[in-house]
Motif scaffolding. Structure first.
Motif, PDB file in Angstrom:
ATOM      1  N   HIS B 140       0.839  -1.181  -0.135  1.00  0.00           N
ATOM      2  CA  HIS B 140      -0.026   0.014   0.012  1.00  0.00           C
ATOM      3  C   HIS B 140       0.773   1.215  -0.091  1.00  0.00           C
ATOM      4  CE1 HIS B 140      -3.965  -1.984   0.253  1.00  0.00           C
ATOM      5  NE2 HIS B 140      -3.489  -2.643   1.367  1.00  0.00           N
ATOM      6  N   ARG B 141       2.069   1.299  -0.745  1.00  0.00           N
ATOM      7  CA  ARG B 141       2.921   2.346  -0.765  1.00  0.00           C
ATOM      8  C   ARG B 141       2.252   3.434  -1.433  1.00  0.00           C
ATOM      9  NH1 ARG B 141       3.887   2.458  -6.077  1.00  0.00           N
ATOM     10  NH2 ARG B 141       5.186   4.310  -5.903  1.00  0.00           N
ATOM     11  N   ALA B 142       1.355   3.178  -2.514  1.00  0.00           N
ATOM     12  CA  ALA B 142       0.746   4.422  -3.065  1.00  0.00           C
ATOM     13  C   ALA B 142      -0.055   5.143  -2.199  1.00  0.00           C
ATOM     14  CB  ALA B 142       0.171   4.108  -4.307  1.00  0.00           C
ATOM     15  N   GLU B 143      -1.062   4.565  -1.620  1.00  0.00           N
ATOM     16  CA  GLU B 143      -1.837   4.843  -0.430  1.00  0.00           C
ATOM     17  C   GLU B 143      -1.147   5.758   0.427  1.00  0.00           C
ATOM     18  OE1 GLU B 143      -1.961   1.999  -1.795  1.00  0.00           O
ATOM     19  OE2 GLU B 143      -3.883   1.234  -1.993  1.00  0.00           O
ATOM     20  N   TRP B 144      -0.116   5.385   0.885  1.00  0.00           N
ATOM     21  CA  TRP B 144       0.579   5.854   2.182  1.00  0.00           C
ATOM     22  C   TRP B 144       1.706   7.065   1.342  1.00  0.00           C
ATOM     23  CZ3 TRP B 144       0.494   5.841   7.332  1.00  0.00           C
ATOM     24  CH2 TRP B 144      -0.483   5.007   7.999  1.00  0.00           C
ATOM     25  N   ASN B 145       1.942   7.117   0.387  1.00  0.00           N
ATOM     26  CA  ASN B 145       2.722   7.677  -0.351  1.00  0.00           C
ATOM     27  C   ASN B 145       4.258   7.557   0.554  1.00  0.00           C
ATOM     28  OD1 ASN B 145       3.966   9.775  -2.028  1.00  0.00           O
ATOM     29  ND2 ASN B 145       3.240  11.402  -0.942  1.00  0.00           N
ATOM     30  N   GLU B 146       4.608   6.427   0.525  1.00  0.00           N
ATOM     31  CA  GLU B 146       5.915   6.080   1.084  1.00  0.00           C
ATOM     32  C   GLU B 146       5.987   6.086   2.479  1.00  0.00           C
ATOM     33  OE1 GLU B 146       7.785   4.595  -1.200  1.00  0.00           O
ATOM     34  OE2 GLU B 146       7.043   5.180  -3.082  1.00  0.00           O
ATOM     35  N   GLY B 147       7.238   6.076   2.926  1.00  0.00           N
ATOM     36  CA  GLY B 147       7.450   6.367   4.525  1.00  0.00           C
ATOM     37  C   GLY B 147       7.224   7.795   4.926  1.00  0.00           C
ATOM     38  N   VAL B 327      -2.196  11.049  10.912  1.00  0.00           N
ATOM     39  CA  VAL B 327      -3.607  11.619  11.509  1.00  0.00           C
ATOM     40  C   VAL B 327      -3.660  12.640  10.769  1.00  0.00           C
ATOM     41  CG1 VAL B 327      -4.577  12.785  13.335  1.00  0.00           C
ATOM     42  CG2 VAL B 327      -3.003  10.533  13.718  1.00  0.00           C
ATOM     43  N   GLY B 328      -4.954  12.795  10.126  1.00  0.00           N
ATOM     44  CA  GLY B 328      -5.004  14.230   9.171  1.00  0.00           C
ATOM     45  C   GLY B 328      -6.010  13.843   7.898  1.00  0.00           C
ATOM     46  N   ASN B 329      -6.629  15.038   7.429  1.00  0.00           N
ATOM     47  CA  ASN B 329      -7.404  14.601   6.271  1.00  0.00           C
ATOM     48  C   ASN B 329      -6.556  14.156   5.078  1.00  0.00           C
ATOM     49  OD1 ASN B 329      -9.907  14.975   5.060  1.00  0.00           O
ATOM     50  ND2 ASN B 329     -10.381  16.929   5.859  1.00  0.00           N
ATOM     51  N   VAL B 330      -7.589  13.617   4.070  1.00  0.00           N
ATOM     52  CA  VAL B 330      -6.995  13.204   2.919  1.00  0.00           C
ATOM     53  C   VAL B 330      -7.922  13.525   1.725  1.00  0.00           C
ATOM     54  CG1 VAL B 330      -5.978  11.022   3.835  1.00  0.00           C
ATOM     55  CG2 VAL B 330      -8.338  11.181   2.807  1.00  0.00           C
ATOM     56  N   PRO B 335      -4.911   7.887  -4.789  1.00  0.00           N
ATOM     57  CA  PRO B 335      -4.548   6.850  -3.925  1.00  0.00           C
ATOM     58  C   PRO B 335      -5.002   7.060  -2.418  1.00  0.00           C
ATOM     59  CG  PRO B 335      -2.806   7.138  -5.302  1.00  0.00           C
ATOM     60  CD  PRO B 335      -3.790   8.503  -5.415  1.00  0.00           C
ATOM     61  N   SER B 336      -4.364   8.317  -2.011  1.00  0.00           N
ATOM     62  CA  SER B 336      -4.348   8.415  -0.382  1.00  0.00           C
ATOM     63  C   SER B 336      -6.064   8.477   0.001  1.00  0.00           C
ATOM     64  CB  SER B 336      -3.883   9.721   0.045  1.00  0.00           C
ATOM     65  OG  SER B 336      -4.528  10.759  -0.484  1.00  0.00           O
ATOM     66  N   SER B 337      -7.226   8.734  -0.709  1.00  0.00           N
ATOM     67  CA  SER B 337      -8.271   8.667  -0.625  1.00  0.00           C
ATOM     68  C   SER B 337      -8.999   7.710   0.501  1.00  0.00           C
ATOM     69  CB  SER B 337      -9.464   9.187  -1.607  1.00  0.00           C
ATOM     70  OG  SER B 337      -9.321   8.127  -2.467  1.00  0.00           O
ATOM     71  N   THR B 338      -8.258   6.224  -0.004  1.00  0.00           N
ATOM     72  CA  THR B 338      -8.611   5.201   1.100  1.00  0.00           C
ATOM     73  C   THR B 338      -8.220   5.250   2.309  1.00  0.00           C
ATOM     74  OG1 THR B 338      -6.964   4.019   0.224  1.00  0.00           O
ATOM     75  CG2 THR B 338      -8.908   4.078  -1.323  1.00  0.00           C
ATOM     76  N   ARG B 372      -4.677  -1.094   9.569  1.00  0.00           N
ATOM     77  CA  ARG B 372      -5.967  -0.394   9.966  1.00  0.00           C
ATOM     78  C   ARG B 372      -6.773  -0.255   9.260  1.00  0.00           C
ATOM     79  NH1 ARG B 372      -5.069   4.494  14.138  1.00  0.00           N
ATOM     80  NH2 ARG B 372      -3.894   2.829  15.279  1.00  0.00           N
ATOM     81  N   ASP B 373      -6.548   0.127   7.776  1.00  0.00           N
ATOM     82  CA  ASP B 373      -7.771   0.412   6.841  1.00  0.00           C
ATOM     83  C   ASP B 373      -7.687  -0.533   5.885  1.00  0.00           C
ATOM     84  OD1 ASP B 373      -7.920   3.004   8.189  1.00  0.00           O
ATOM     85  OD2 ASP B 373      -6.298   3.841   7.150  1.00  0.00           O
ATOM     86  N   TYR B 374      -6.887  -1.538   5.918  1.00  0.00           N
ATOM     87  CA  TYR B 374      -6.800  -2.716   4.795  1.00  0.00           C
ATOM     88  C   TYR B 374      -6.780  -3.904   5.320  1.00  0.00           C
ATOM     89  CZ  TYR B 374      -5.419   1.886   2.419  1.00  0.00           C
ATOM     90  OH  TYR B 374      -5.241   2.937   1.797  1.00  0.00           O
ATOM     91  N   SER B 375      -7.032  -4.890   4.572  1.00  0.00           N
ATOM     92  CA  SER B 375      -6.804  -6.433   4.903  1.00  0.00           C
ATOM     93  C   SER B 375      -5.268  -6.483   5.383  1.00  0.00           C
ATOM     94  CB  SER B 375      -7.339  -7.222   4.173  1.00  0.00           C
ATOM     95  OG  SER B 375      -6.845  -7.131   2.866  1.00  0.00           O
ATOM     96  N   ASN B 376      -5.270  -7.381   6.463  1.00  0.00           N
ATOM     97  CA  ASN B 376      -3.683  -7.619   6.797  1.00  0.00           C
ATOM     98  C   ASN B 376      -3.178  -8.467   5.586  1.00  0.00           C
ATOM     99  OD1 ASN B 376      -4.079  -6.280   9.197  1.00  0.00           O
ATOM    100  ND2 ASN B 376      -4.518  -8.120  10.436  1.00  0.00           N
ATOM    101  N   GLU B 377      -1.742  -8.318   5.439  1.00  0.00           N
ATOM    102  CA  GLU B 377      -0.974  -9.153   4.412  1.00  0.00           C
ATOM    103  C   GLU B 377       0.209  -9.873   4.844  1.00  0.00           C
ATOM    104  OE1 GLU B 377      -2.474  -9.328   1.566  1.00  0.00           O
ATOM    105  OE2 GLU B 377      -3.778  -8.027   1.304  1.00  0.00           O
TER     106      GLU B 377
END
Lengths: 111, 388
Positions: B140-147, B327-330, B335-338, B372-377
């Motif tokens: 889920h790197r795209a959703e998180w925009n990396e570290g 923590v914060g809005n998206v 990708p981060s909208s999820t 927390r937001d996606y299924s575990n992998e």
């Protein structure tokens, strides 16, 4: 649950590692596989080299290049490493480490 | 195709130039070192893992040349070839007045944290990097925009650094720098655009005429077999072309080494300002605060703890626990909208390194991702790494 499993594995690993650390340093054994072939002074120097170098990278980084490095290149490299943040390598240490790296193998084996 | 051809020519020229140049031809020392890592990542818990991240095979190559110009001047050039293609990871001069005062100018990784010092794959035991410093290998790197701050963070600028020993047991280090900094294409941004920082299309230059500044301070103590070090880091500035959007990254690290056992821990936090736009209600996914205003900031935290120890023969073990928290809005789109307003990942890694022949090592690790937001992998890495 995952954290608990992780904790158990962590504890087991710590115990094994602590027991193992009583039997000497694998980095030292890699750096100087046959200590009997060098003087006690070089053995001591290589213990320090193994300890210091393996803080930041596997000792294999040293072994991989030793066939093509001469004394001058080692001196340059050790100086650069000494100046790395948190290296812990003092000026005195760098001289001792250099002594190991240049002399740890008989010349016929070193090239 | 042209890019590949240029990369190949540049790489070949670099290597041939090195091999053809005698070390002592001009009286100065010259060192050439490098490393390679081949890694295969499989995600057995999902069918097409490429939707979650870069699975499959990756190769990372680094070639480094260091040149000594006497006791006070040296230079380093490092070429890297990995997922982005050919990149220059280092191209700088060190102008050293004393151990305590060095001026580094050029392209380099500014001093931040502990892991970036070991970012080369041949220098760390796992195939991938801890989540705060992840660069493209997390799920889920795209959703998180990396570290929080992908490592190695390579940038153009000036750094003043130095180290000082107090006797044989204590050492302090510092660095302070001004570099181009993270970027985004427009001032309508809600996070860094890391592609901008490594794209020739947008030039490798500062995007807003304002350097970001930062620094690092660390101290170390040695008592026989016990070694302790700890430090703190900071980077701050603006990242958009109009210098409206501020960010601040800060962190702390600690390392304890006893005999052959190393325990590391690091915490990194980034507070990033987002452009609210004319109509935040349509731009953002989550609503305003209780006072009716939209929070223009999000905060992204990352941490890792890592235990590394040799076991038997040439086998070493590594255990790592790391995570990210945002923590914060998206934005409503992208990708981060999820992500939720309070998103998190915890990752548990168990791995081993096995020396095979010469300096080559197999790296084997299994990772459990608790999202927390996606299924575990689960992800499994099998790699080979070695210096030369």
């Amino acid at each position: 649950m995952m954290l608990r499993i992780f904790g158990v594995v962590l504890t087991a690993l710590l115990v094994v590692a602590m027991v193992d650390s009583c039997h000497g340093s694998p980095a030292y054994e890699r750096l100087l596989p046959d200590p009997a072939r060098v003087s006690p002074e070089i053995q001591t120097a290589c213990q320090l080299a193994a300890k210091m170098c393996s803080q930041c990278h596997p000792i294999d980084r040293v072994i991989a290049i030793d066939h093509r490095f001469d004394a001058g290149q080692w001196e340059f490299l050790v100086r650069r490493m000494r100046l790395m943040p948190s290296s812990g390598i003092t000026s005195t240490d760098s001289g001792v480490i250099l002594q190991c790296l240049v002399n740890r193998l008989p010349r016929s084996d070193a090239k | 195709m042209t890019n590949i051809r240029i990369s190949t020519v540049a790489l070949t020229t670099f290597v041939v130039g090195l091999l053809a140049t005698p070390a002592l031809a001009d009286g100065f020392e010259r060192n050439f070192v490098g490393s390679v890592q081949f890694d295969y990542m499989a995600v057995p818990t999902t069918s097409i893992a490429h939707k979650l991240g870069f699975d499959g095979a990756t190769t990372e190559l680094s070639l480094k040349l260091a040149q000594d110009f006497g006791p006070h001047v040296s230079s380093s050039v490092k070429l890297c070839v990995a997922c982005h293609g050919l990149e220059v990871g280092m191209a700088f001069f060190d102008l050293r007045v004393a151990d305590e005062l060095n001026f580094r100018v050029g392209r380099f990784t500014p001093g931040f944290g502990e892991f970036p010092l070991r970012h080369d794959p041949a220098n760390h035991a796992t195939s991938d990097k801890p989540l705060p410093y992840d660069m493209g290998r997390m799920l889920h790197r795209a959703e998180w925009n990396e570290g929080v701050l992908p490592s190695p963070w390579v940038d153009n600028g000036l750094e003043v650094n130095g180290t000082h020993f107090f006797g044989d047991s204590a050492q302090v280090d510092y660095s302070a720098y001004a570099v181009s900094g993270p970027r985004t294409a427009s001032s309508d941004a809600a996070d860094f655009d890391f592609i901008q920082s490594r794209s020739g299309q947008t030039y490798y230059v500062d995007n807003n005429s304002r350097p970001v500044v930062g620094g690092r301070f660390a101290w170390s103590l040695t008592f026989d077999d016990l070694r302790l070090s700890a430090g703190a880091s900071l980077m701050t500035g603006t990242y958009d072309p109009d210098t409206h959007l501020k960010f601040r990254i800060y962190g702390a690290h600690a390392v304890v080494r006893y005999g052959n056992i190393t325990l590391r821990g690091e915490f990194v936090r980034r507070r990033t300002e987002m452009a609210l736009g004319d109509d935040p209600a349509t731009r953002f996914k989550y609503g305003p605060r209780s006072d009716g205003t939209y929070n223009p900031y999000f905060v992204k935290d990352g941490f890792y703890t890592e235990l590394e120890a040799p076991l038997v023969w040439r086998i070493g073990a590594v255990l790592r626990w790391d995570g990210l928290h945002r923590v914060g809005n998206v934005l409503r789109t992208g990708p981060s909208s999820t992500l939720s307003e309070n998103a998190g990942i915890l990752r548990y890694t168990a791995g081993a390194t096995i020396g095979i022949r010469g300096a080559l090592r197999i790296k084997l690790s299994g990772e459990f991702y608790d999202f927390r937001d996606y299924s575990n992998e689960i992800a499994v890495h099998l790699g080979v790494a070695g210096p030369f």
